[in-house]
Design an enzyme around this catalytic site. Sequence first.
Site, PDB file in Angstrom:
ATOM      1  CG  ASP A   8      -1.999  -1.057   1.157  1.00 44.66           C
ATOM      2  OD1 ASP A   8      -2.084  -1.740   0.118  1.00 44.66           O
ATOM      3  OD2 ASP A   8      -2.754  -1.190   2.137  1.00 44.66           O
ATOM      4  CG  ASP A 130     -12.778  -1.758  -0.605  1.00 47.69           C
ATOM      5  OD1 ASP A 130     -12.301  -2.899  -0.760  1.00 47.69           O
ATOM      6  OD2 ASP A 130     -12.387  -0.760  -1.220  1.00 47.69           O
TER       7      ASP A 130
END
Length: 242
Positions: A8, A130
Amino acid sequence: MTLYPAIDLKGGQVVRLKRGDMAQATVYSAEPGAQARRFAALGFPWLHVVDLDGAFAGRPANAAAVETILAAVPGVPVQLGGGIRNMATAEAWLDRGVRRVILGSAAVKDPDFAMLACRTWPDRVAVGIDARGGMVATEGWAEVSALPAQDVARRFEDASAAAIIYTDIERDGMLGGVNLEATLALARAVRVPVIASGGVASLNDLVALAAVAHEGIEGVIIGRALYDGRIDPAKALALVAR
């Protein structure tokens, strides 16, 4: 079942967040390319890369870091998400060597684009779902919609999507264990392969997922548990190989 180590990116650095909160970022490396090489050397077959700043901005924000990763591991397929909101951006990344792009917010806010991308590049576009409390979140998880995760997933059943990446936001980065129940329910509800994400804390999570992989769970993304040494890469790879 495929293991996807997560890289990330925030401000050009490799970080991990807690529940998607940009204010709770732990920096693990200032060299994304070196991190990618480490994962490749360990034997991971894929890399999962997310442009966190791009997810909030709605456009690529860590392009230089992503380019560094692609150059560092030319033989390792990379799936990339964050800030990909139109065909031009998706095509540009695919042309640069990204094996698979991930569409998250766009799958909810611009489903026509997401469908077109899936059909234009069969098996090279994944849909990122998500969820917080079962409802889909967008804009880097800053906004929660009124759409159940399974409803969004069903939209893409016949669109040639490569996979659905399902992340439980409440568990992401918290090392509390994967949400097996919700992940399995989604996998059973759709024909598209599901990749589990969020909360993986130990080999026990991988064992539990591997036991039901035949029901549609193609892989699992591992983040903080790898960086903190809670999961031994060699043991994890050997486990899924069996």
